[in-house]
Write a protein that holds these residues in place. Structure first.
Motif, short mmCIF file in Angstrom:
data_model
loop_
_atom_site.label_atom_id
_atom_site.label_comp_id
_atom_site.label_asym_id
_atom_site.label_seq_id
_atom_site.Cartn_x
_atom_site.Cartn_y
_atom_site.Cartn_z
N THR A 1 94.32 5.79 -12.88
CA THR A 1 94.17 6.83 -13.87
C THR A 1 95.49 7.56 -14.08
OG1 THR A 1 92.02 7.14 -12.89
CG2 THR A 1 92.69 8.73 -14.53
N SER B 1 98.34 5.52 -15.83
CA SER B 1 98.09 5.38 -17.26
C SER B 1 98.27 6.71 -17.98
CB SER B 1 96.67 4.85 -17.47
OG SER B 1 96.43 4.63 -18.81
N ALA B 2 97.78 7.77 -17.35
CA ALA B 2 97.96 9.10 -17.94
C ALA B 2 99.42 9.48 -18.00
CB ALA B 2 97.18 10.14 -17.14
N LEU C 1 94.85 14.54 -17.05
CA LEU C 1 94.48 13.18 -16.67
C LEU C 1 95.33 12.68 -15.51
CD1 LEU C 1 93.79 11.76 -20.22
CD2 LEU C 1 92.12 12.26 -18.44
N LEU D 1 96.50 14.67 -13.11
CA LEU D 1 96.07 15.36 -11.90
C LEU D 1 94.69 14.92 -11.43
CD1 LEU D 1 97.50 18.90 -12.70
CD2 LEU D 1 98.36 17.25 -11.05
N PRO E 1 93.18 12.12 -26.92
CA PRO E 1 94.08 11.27 -26.14
C PRO E 1 93.49 9.88 -25.91
CG PRO E 1 93.09 12.97 -24.76
CD PRO E 1 92.73 13.29 -26.17
N GLY E 2 92.17 9.77 -26.01
CA GLY E 2 91.53 8.47 -25.81
C GLY E 2 92.03 7.43 -26.80
N ASN F 1 94.88 6.09 -25.05
CA ASN F 1 94.36 5.33 -23.90
C ASN F 1 93.89 3.95 -24.33
OD1 ASN F 1 92.66 8.23 -22.49
ND2 ASN F 1 94.75 7.54 -22.24
N ASP F 2 93.15 3.92 -25.45
CA ASP F 2 92.58 2.65 -25.89
C ASP F 2 93.64 1.69 -26.41
OD1 ASP F 2 89.99 3.09 -25.18
OD2 ASP F 2 89.43 4.02 -27.09
#
Lengths: 647, 488
Positions: B317, B320-321, B390, B392, B462-463, B466-467
């Motif tokens: 996580t 990626s964040a 994301l 943290l 933000p997704g 992410n995607d």
């Protein structure tokens, strides 16, 4: 009905937002009144729709009153998430249930009345349009907070109201006091945000999700100690937002904001978000006895401490600010012991009478040209009868006199403390009730009686219907709002049943415990009599007492010196370290050491000085040549040209 | 070929500028801006490739036992670094119009566009030799602008500090690369399947990490930063802090972590301490700074420290964040430095104590600053929060202690961003004598607007990012060997 349920909540949420955008985009191209109208109508629209939605939800059976809305809906072919790093998935989701609806009704309803009031109150402000934009931003963020379907969106709303609060406390941006008060409020609120973030991290670790639905359904899968920690960290957020001990010091300073702001944000709605949070997370606290007890004790202590401070303040808005902290203490206490319906009930009545008190005080301040010191008031009962009457109703309500709203809700909380077996908390709650009546009537006497007017400038008595109508409506609500719970007829618990299940219907809300009711009423009456005695009948006695207890008086007037303690404990060390780093450590220490080593060991300094006379082109060229030489050295010399195929 | 067009279009534009007379400033501006905007628009077409395909171009370059290829690609990992570069560069080229004397504008634009090409080359390089060449080429335009266009002795000193420090970093990186290629005999990433002894890979990873730490910068290798950031003209500092500072962390993701997964774990304890030191030291220094650009410079140190923490906490996580955070920081830092540049230009000072109450005359400037400052402060709903939160939430699962320390910086960030915003915008009005109108001009509003729009967009959703970076990071702790899924 499907479409209705899917669209109405979004409309409620975004109407105030679009109102804000409209005001911001239109800017100076529309008249000032236009901005006010947009602000008012958008919030009114939200209120009407909330009422419609509420009547629909409450027409359903209690076990179907929780609506979860995800965006995009489940049937959409392209799902979208706020964040999507499998296994972490955070959706756009809202949750409408009776608890949220109760808050939404107050936010939009009282919010609309205060918007209406602001039309007149802010008339002289240079930034009239901006004010309404910020107020709409607040309503939007607050709705987001209570309508959120998972902890992430709760946090977004949580921080959004913090931002709106910051902007509105510092609204008079040229006054340094307002600027610093705004800064303090935001910093303390961010401490609270961090608390919620930690709670979220823990919840994610234990439940793998931030969704209310998942977390609450699996609450028992985490151990008691884990739940206690989650509860404690949520409490940090609640304490910061609701101005409870020990993160309360920003609220009195927040009174630097315009009075409608104090009424809406720092009395009726935002500061009660902590109560909402704990009521919302009740499945966690139900299984976290230590955390729940901590909540109750902090609420009780805040209620008592704030009341003692309130007795020694002279700024009318500061007294009201401490009374807010104290009344929220009651709510936190209630939700801490599991009396969720009683806590929510007190939130509702408090929103009525505290908004009323602030707005009535606002009329006084407005007509006195900004004066807030009650030592410079007095004798205003005859000069401002409307303000007097409404302020008196608010005072009777907050003090808990029958049949005003506060009587019922405060009594409900104290009843449940007895019933649930917390005699000490009950005792402190009752003493606080006495103190509340005392400092509130002290305020009434010093403002409206105690002889003649003591101020410097003659009060003018402007009367503006947009200011008086909302105050009058709130006065009515502060009178009858408590009748939701009458003996044998507990409407409040019935409404909240869908949110709390059995926890909503504690038997006492609709029953009378004569002992508790008697003590509560006696406390309130005693507070009133003492205030009357000291301020109207025997001022000499008051002065004698004041000299006798001067040190106590000083400690209370300075709010136990908590601000001073924080200043020396946190502010000074941080700022000293920061400025030392920026001034000495970084330029001379870290940077200096490295540069010094470089200079002395390589003589680069001398080399550089000679170079600086050259052309820029030469620098660049020299560097490229250098790089190429280094590269070539390795390729050709070290590896004999093998790298480029020269065997 | 699209990919090469994107990389070299800025350079070609720059060369075209050289054919235009120095005095034809209108033509110069039009050509430069058209080139930069065209690059951005073209780079957007990478979005249409979808997440499963990549743009890839390979040409043979150097044969033999130390083979290298001209290999560039845009994949899930690289896509947003490319977009960040083209967007920020276009904005900065536009902003540059007002920062050079008319006669020197051509050179300034030339160097900015060249800088863009080196950055694009760096972020697309899939071959270590190519990566290294761009790594060092990047220094030249920055050095030349800083020493030639800021026009003060301080700026010239800053230029040398920048060059020497980053040159040293580059040299160490070169040593690391040579040490690696000495074993693998190819610079091609796909061929780099190192089977190195523990000790050697420890040394090599250390060399890479050192170079990357200097470039980012991270504490204690940041001492080139204060002078460079404060002395650079606004468009340059916006590009350096917004884009170039991502080069090191990108290098970690694209090369160092997948190449030396085990060594990364050995180094992690030390690098985590370095990350926390950057986060807290940067935040404290920012609170103490009295120079507005210096304040933002130190805040960068703090925010990028968080990305180091993200990468070395080894949680999927958070890694990626970290990409999200890098993009977000690029947008925020560029916006802040440009806005501060506008203010400095009007009031003639960077001293926070000398300016105040600007919002009364410039509500639009205040609104812009508010969005940028709140984003940097980590206000939920803006991109800074999304990255931070994301990261943290991921690091908490593997490094709760360090995460707790990092959370202190969240509060400190609130302090320094409010100090910055309120000192400039609120309080009693303080203006140096002779200051002109303060309010943003339409051009300035339009050029910063895309950055703010992106900040809001990535904060609300933000997704979406992410995607589009799904396989950029598929690390499974504890082995990070497949950090960059498509390269393994």
């Amino acid at each position: 009905m499907e479409g209705f349920v899917a669209t109405v909540p979004f409309t409620i949420l975004f109407l105030p937002f679009f109102g804000m955008v409209l005001i911001a985009l239109a800017g100076p191209y529309v008249p000032r009144l236009g901005a006010a109208i947009v602000g008012n109508l958008s919030v009114l629209g939200s209120f009407v729709l909330t009422a419609v939605l509420a009547s629909y939800v409450w027409s359903l059976p209690p076990d179907q009153q929780v609506l979860t809305l995800k965006y995009p809906p489940a049937w959409a072919t392209h799902p979208a998430y706020w964040a999507h790093i499998p296994p972490l998935t955070i959706s756009f989701e809202l949750r409408i249930d009776p608890l949220a609806l109760m808050w939404m009704l107050i936010i939009t309803g009282v919010g609309f009345l205060i918007h209406l009031y602001s039309i007149g109150y802010m008339q002289e402000s240079k930034w009239y349009r901006t004010f309404f934009a910020y107020m709409n931003l607040f309503v939007f963020a607050m709705l987001m907070l209570v309508m959120a379907g998972n902890f992430l969106w709760l946090l977004v709303g949580w921080a959004g109201v913090g931002l709106a609060s910051y902007l509105l406390i510092g609204f008079d941006a040229d006054r340094m006091a307002a600027v610093l008060a705004a800064r303090k409020a935001l910093i303390m609120n961010v401490i609270g945000d961090v608390g919620i973030m930690v709670a979220i991290f823990l919840m994610y670790a234990h439940f793998g999700s931030l969704s209310y639905k998942v977390v609450f359904a699996n609450v028992t899968s985490a151990g008691t100690s884990a739940l206690d920690w989650i509860g404690i960290w949520l409490l940090v957020g609640a304490v910061a937002k609701s101005a409870q001990l020990p993160l309360h010091t920003w609220l009195p300073d927040a009174m630097e904001g315009p009075t409608p702001v104090s009424a809406l944000i720092h009395a009726a709605t935002m500061v009660t978000a902590g109560v909402y949070l704990i009521a919302r997370a009740h499945p966690i606290y139900d299984h976290a006895p230590a955390a729940a007890m901590t909540v109750a004790v902090i609420g009780c202590a805040s209620a008592f401490v704030a009341a003692t401070i309130g007795m020694a303040q002279y700024d009318i808005k500061r007294v009201l600010a401490y009374s807010t902290m104290s009344q929220i203490g009651y709510m936190i206490l209630a939700v801490g012991v599991g009396a969720y319906a009683a806590g929510t009930f007190h939130f509702v009545t408090h929103a009525f009478f505290k908004a009323l008190l602030f707005m009535a005080a606002g009329i006084i301040i407005h007509n006195l040209g900004g004066e807030q010191d009650i030592r410079k008031m007095g004798g205003l009962a005859k000069r401002m009868p409307f303000a007097f009457l409404t302020f008196l109703i608010g005072t009777l309500a907050i003090s808990g006199f029958f049949p005003f709203a506060g009587f019922f809700s405060k009594d409900a909380i104290l009843d449940e403390l007895q019933l649930l077996g917390h005699p000490w908390l009950w005792a402190f709650g009752s003493i606080t009730a006495l103190l509340t009546a005392y400092y509130m009537f002290r305020l009434v006497f010093m403002t409206f009686f105690t002889g003649a007017y003591r101020g410097d400038h003659e009060p003018h008595a402007d009367r503006s219907p947009t200011m008086e109508v909302p105050v009058a409506i709130l006065a009515v609500l502060a009178t009858i709002g408590g009748w939701l719970v009458l003996p044998g007829h507990d409407e409040m618990s019935r409404l909240l049943q869908g949110a709390f299940g059995d926890r909503g219907i504690l038997p006492t809300m609709g029953e009378i415990n004569w002992f508790v009711t008697g003590v509560t009423t006696f406390s309130a009456a005693a507070g009133l009599v003492i205030a009357w005695w000291l301020y109207e009948r025997a001022p000499q006695l008051r002065r004698r007492l004041a000299t006798m207890f001067a040190p106590v008086q000083r400690v209370l007037a300075n709010a136990y010196y908590i601000d001073t303690i924080y200043h020396w404990l946190f502010e000074v060390p941080t700022l000293t370290a920061a400025s030392d780093i920026a001034k000495y450590v970084d330029p001379e220490g870290v940077g200096g050491v490295i540069a010094g080593v470089a200079r002395t060991t390589t003589g680069l300094g001398d080399a550089m000085r000679g170079w600086e006379t050259g052309y820029l082109r030469r620098y660049g060229l020299g560097m490229v040549v250098g790089m190429v030489l280094v590269l070539a050295y390795y390729i050709f010399v070290v590896h004999g040209g093998a790298a480029v195929g020269m065997r | 070929m699209l990919i090469n067009t994107v990389i070299f279009l800025p350079l070609v534009t720059a060369l075209v500028l050289l054919c235009v007379p120095r005095t034809a400033s209108g033509a110069l501006k039009a050509i430069a801006l058209a080139g930069a905007v065209a690059t951005f628009v073209l780079s957007l077409t990478f979005m249409s490739l979808g997440v499963s395909t990549v743009a890839d171009f390979t040409a043979p370059w150097i044969a033999g036992p130390w083979s290298a290829a001209y290999h560039v690609r845009v994949d899930a990992l690289r896509l947003f670094f490319v977009l960040l570069t083209t967007l920020v560069s276009a904005v900065c080229v536009w902003a540059a119009f007002s920062y050079a004397q008319a006669t020197r504008l051509r050179g300034f634009l030339f160097l900015l566009l060249t800088f863009e090409t080196t950055l694009l080359g760096l972020f697309t390089a899939a071959d270590l030799l190519l990566f290294y060449i761009y790594w060092d080429l990047m220094l030249i335009p920055v050095f030349l602008i800083l020493s030639g266009y800021a026009g003060s002795d301080d700026a010239r000193k800053a230029a040398w500090g920048y060059l020497i420090y980053n040159g040293a970093g580059g040299l160490v990186l070169l040593l690391g690369i040579i040490g690696l290629v000495n074993q693998t005999h190819t610079f091609e990433v796909s061929g780099l399947v190192p089977n190195l002894s523990g000790a050697l890979s420890w040394w090599l990873f250390g060399a890479f990490a050192f170079a990357f730490a200097v470039k980012t910068p991270a504490f204690p290798f940041h001492s080139w930063m204060p002078a460079t950031y404060t002395q650079s003209p606004p468009p340059l500092v916006a590009m350096v802090s917004g884009v170039q500072s991502k080069a090191g962390l990108f290098g970690l993701l694209a090369f160092a972590l997948p190449l030396f997964p085990d060594a990364a774990h050995v180094w992690a304890p030390l690098l985590l301490v370095m990350a926390i030191a950057s986060i807290l030291y940067g935040a404290l220094a920012a609170i103490g700074a009295r120079d507005m650009k210096l304040l933002v410079a130190y805040s960068s140190l703090s925010h990028l420290g968080l990305v180091w923490l993200a990468f070395f906490a080894f949680s999927i996580t958070s890694v990626s964040a970290g990409i999200l955070m890098l993009i977000s920081h690029g947008l925020i830092a560029a916006a802040l430095f440009l806005l501060l540049g506008f203010i400095e230009e009007r009031v003639g000072t960077r001293d926070l104590g000398a300016v105040g109450g600007l919002s009364q005359h410039a509500p639009r400037l205040a609104a812009y600053m508010l969005v940028a400052a709140m984003a940097a402060l980590g206000l939920p709903g803006l991109s800074g929060f999304a990255g931070e939160f994301l990261i943290l939430i991921g690091t908490w699962q593997t490094q709760p202690l360090y995460t707790s320390l990092a959370l202190i910086a969240v509060v400190l960030a609130c302090v320094y961003m409010l100090v910055l915003f309120q000192s400039l915008m609120h309080g009693p009005e303080r203006l140096p004598r002779g200051a002109g109108p303060i309010e943003l001009r339409p051009r300035e509003m339009w050029l910063v607007a895309p950055l703010l729009a992106a900040i809001v967009f990535l904060g609300v959703w933000p997704g979406w990012l992410n995607d589009r970076t799904p396989n950029a990071v598929t690390a499974q702790p504890p082995a990070v060997s497949t950090t960059v899924g498509r390269h393994a």
